[in-house]
Design an enzyme around this catalytic site. Structure first.
Site, PDB file in Angstrom:
ATOM      1  N   LYS A  43     131.681 -82.297  18.107  1.00 51.21           N
ATOM      2  CA  LYS A  43     131.123 -82.633  19.415  1.00 51.21           C
ATOM      3  C   LYS A  43     129.964 -81.690  19.666  1.00 51.21           C
ATOM      4  CE  LYS A  43     132.031 -81.102  23.456  1.00 51.21           C
ATOM      5  NZ  LYS A  43     130.617 -80.952  23.950  1.00 51.21           N
ATOM      6  N   GLU A  92     137.444 -69.067  19.846  1.00 50.22           N
ATOM      7  CA  GLU A  92     136.550 -67.913  19.928  1.00 50.22           C
ATOM      8  C   GLU A  92     135.942 -67.972  21.315  1.00 50.22           C
ATOM      9  OE1 GLU A  92     133.571 -65.836  20.442  1.00 50.22           O
ATOM     10  OE2 GLU A  92     132.504 -67.037  18.949  1.00 50.22           O
ATOM     11  N   CYS A 139     128.169 -64.246  23.107  1.00 52.17           N
ATOM     12  CA  CYS A 139     129.485 -63.654  23.330  1.00 52.17           C
ATOM     13  C   CYS A 139     129.591 -62.199  22.906  1.00 52.17           C
ATOM     14  CB  CYS A 139     130.557 -64.489  22.622  1.00 52.17           C
ATOM     15  SG  CYS A 139     130.274 -64.673  20.835  1.00 52.17           S
ATOM     16  N   GLU A 182     132.505 -61.683  32.477  1.00 52.33           N
ATOM     17  CA  GLU A 182     131.372 -62.006  31.611  1.00 52.33           C
ATOM     18  C   GLU A 182     130.273 -62.679  32.433  1.00 52.33           C
ATOM     19  OE1 GLU A 182     130.907 -63.723  27.120  1.00 52.33           O
ATOM     20  OE2 GLU A 182     132.093 -64.925  28.507  1.00 52.33           O
TER      21      GLU A 182
END
Length: 488
Positions: free
Chosen positions: A186, A260, A294, A393
């Site tokens: 996707k 992840e 990340c 974050e």
């Protein structure tokens, strides 16, 4: 490099559909998505958006290719030959892939070239690993011999985020193909072009029909892939919130999964550091891709005795960065990816100020950049571990500098986070740094730098994810062990 020209540089088939069962197929519905240039805010091109029927067709194709096709039944060496040809194609298209990154989310061209060139070595690594990995072995049992087979887990659904689609998809896809899985990808609606170009490259390399299927979809399409009983394994990279939803859906039907997720990584400066040596190495890893990645080292931990020195020196480096046109070779930071990201980062700057943190530099749109989604490099000082900007974050060019009293306090602060993806330690004594790094609760910690290489596992602890990508561990995530024990 010049600005990207989609009609001239991308095939009509790629711009008009999805790769399903070895052919470019037009969408079943008329849904479309605009790809917006983040440096101008204008529409770059319009692409098809998959609907339920397109997703189901891709899943059925992958299922048939796994159950009846040659790919899972080929030897690892045979698969490796095809994967190596994909690597050659990626190398030949590295310039185009870098340009796609810049065009879609404003990655500076120098950054995009560096990391676009990383895709081919990842495929080369897994091509070689497939050729020599022990997919079968024997061990003694109580009554005879145990024959252990490591078979492909089945059909893998690969879901990648918008920020770094090329390197993240490379790790997932190369490992899944090396294991013998068939795949449904996707592609993210914000940055779908990398996956579609890889699909073209793979088809030209001789990958059998149905082994790789690529559709462009949003959250609903990803959820459809995750929930499908025809999908055996999900590999997802994205936010922790979304990752938890993926995990729940997989557990409900006992599908395998790798996650992840987010990070709030710490760069610990031990008291012996030389800032003239450290900052040129550290700074690029604190706000790569304008902080939208990340592994960004978004928390800098400095000894109390040198705190003011570190804050001033680091802020000086950040203020010296060039923010602007991502197509310019001299640009360090391009725009944020979209208006949603700009609003998110702006909100976090307000949160930091309301919590009592000191805004040292940045905090908003740079002067003279009135179009697009540009945001100045932002540094906060006097930050404590309980503040939201130290715990959550931000996913933007925002870094906090925190003071510690001694090494025990530094380790406590480094680990005072729900995340555990990466970390760095800087010191004049690598042995001392390695000893300190072993106490950081993160999946990957580097002394005096940051490294991510194909042969080394990458992934997080705590809420940064489950499982690893890269290295033999990344291959094994797509394998299922089966044992047949035979008496003597």
């Amino acid at each position: 490099m010049s600005p990207f020209r989609p009609e001239a540089e991308l095939s009509e088939a790629l711009r008009g559909g999805f790769l399903i069962d070895g052919a470019w197929q037009a969408p079943k519905e008329g849904r479309q998505v605009d790809i917006v240039s983040p440096d101008t805010g204008e529409c770059l091109l319009r692409l098809p958006l998959a609907g339920p029927d397109d997703v189901d067709a891709a899943i059925r194709a992958a299922r048939a290719a796994f159950d009846h096709g040659p790919w899972p039944r080929m030897s690892g060496a045979e698969r490796g030959e095809v994967i190596a040809r994909i690597a050659e194609g990626l190398r030949a298209h590295a310039d185009l892939l870098a340009r796609l990154w810049t065009a879609q989310i404003g990655a500076p061209v120098s950054f995009a070239r560096m990391f676009a060139g990383f895709a081919a070595p990842v495929f080369n690594y897994f091509a070689d690993l497939a050729g020599h990995y022990a997919f079968e072995e024997t061990r003694p049992s109580l009554t005879g011999t145990a024959h252990i087979r490591r078979d492909p887990v089945g059909v893998a659904g690969l879901i990648v985020p918008w920020n770094a689609a090329l390197p993240l998809l490379s790790f997932k896809l190369a490992a899944a193909l090396a294991a013998g899985c068939t795949v449904v990808v996707k592609a993210p609606v914000e940055t779908p072009l990398e996956a579609l170009v890889i699909a073209e490259i793979a088809a030209a390399a001789g990958l059998p029909a149905g082994v790789l299927n690529v559709v462009t979809g949003d959250r609903a399409e990803g959820e459809r892939i995750v929930a499908s009983p025809l999908i055996d394994k999900i590999s997802f990279t994205g936010s922790t919130t979304a990752g938890k939803a993926v995990a729940r859906a997989c557990i409900e039907r006992m599908a395998r999964f790798t996650l992840e997720l987010g990070g709030k990584s710490a760069a610990v400066l031990l008291d012996d550091v030389r800032l003239d040596k450290v900052l040129p190495v550290l700074a690029p890893f604190t706000m790569p891709l304008s902080g939208q990645i990340c592994f960004a080292q978004t928390r800098i931990l400095a000894p109390r005795t040198r705190y003011d020195e570190v804050v001033a020196a680091y802020a000086g480096v950040m203020q010296g960065l060039t923010v602007g046109d991502p197509w310019a070779e001299t640009t360090h930071l391009g725009p944020l990816a979209n208006a949603r990201q700009f609003t998110r980062v702006s909100d976090y700057v307000g949160i930091g100020q309301s919590e009592g943190a000191r805004l040292v530099c940045g905090g908003g749109r740079p002067k003279g950049l009135d179009r697009g989604f540009f945001f100045s490099p932002t540094v906060f000082a006097d930050v404590t571990p309980d503040m939201r900007i130290a715990r959550e974050e931000v996913f933007g060019p925002v870094v906090v500098v925190m003071a510690y009293e001694d090494e025990a306090d530094a380790l406590r602060i480094a680990n005072a986070t729900d995340y555990g993806l990466t970390g760095t330690v800087f010191t004049e004594d690598p042995a001392r740094g390695a000893a300190f790094a072993r106490g950081i609760d993160a999946g990957a910690v580097t002394v005096n730098g940051l490294e991510i290489v194909p042969g080394v596992p990458f992934g997080g602890t705590k809420q940064s994810g489950i499982g690893r990508e890269g290295g033999p561990e990344g291959l094994e995530a797509y394998l299922e062990s089966r044992v047949v024990t035979v008496p003597a």
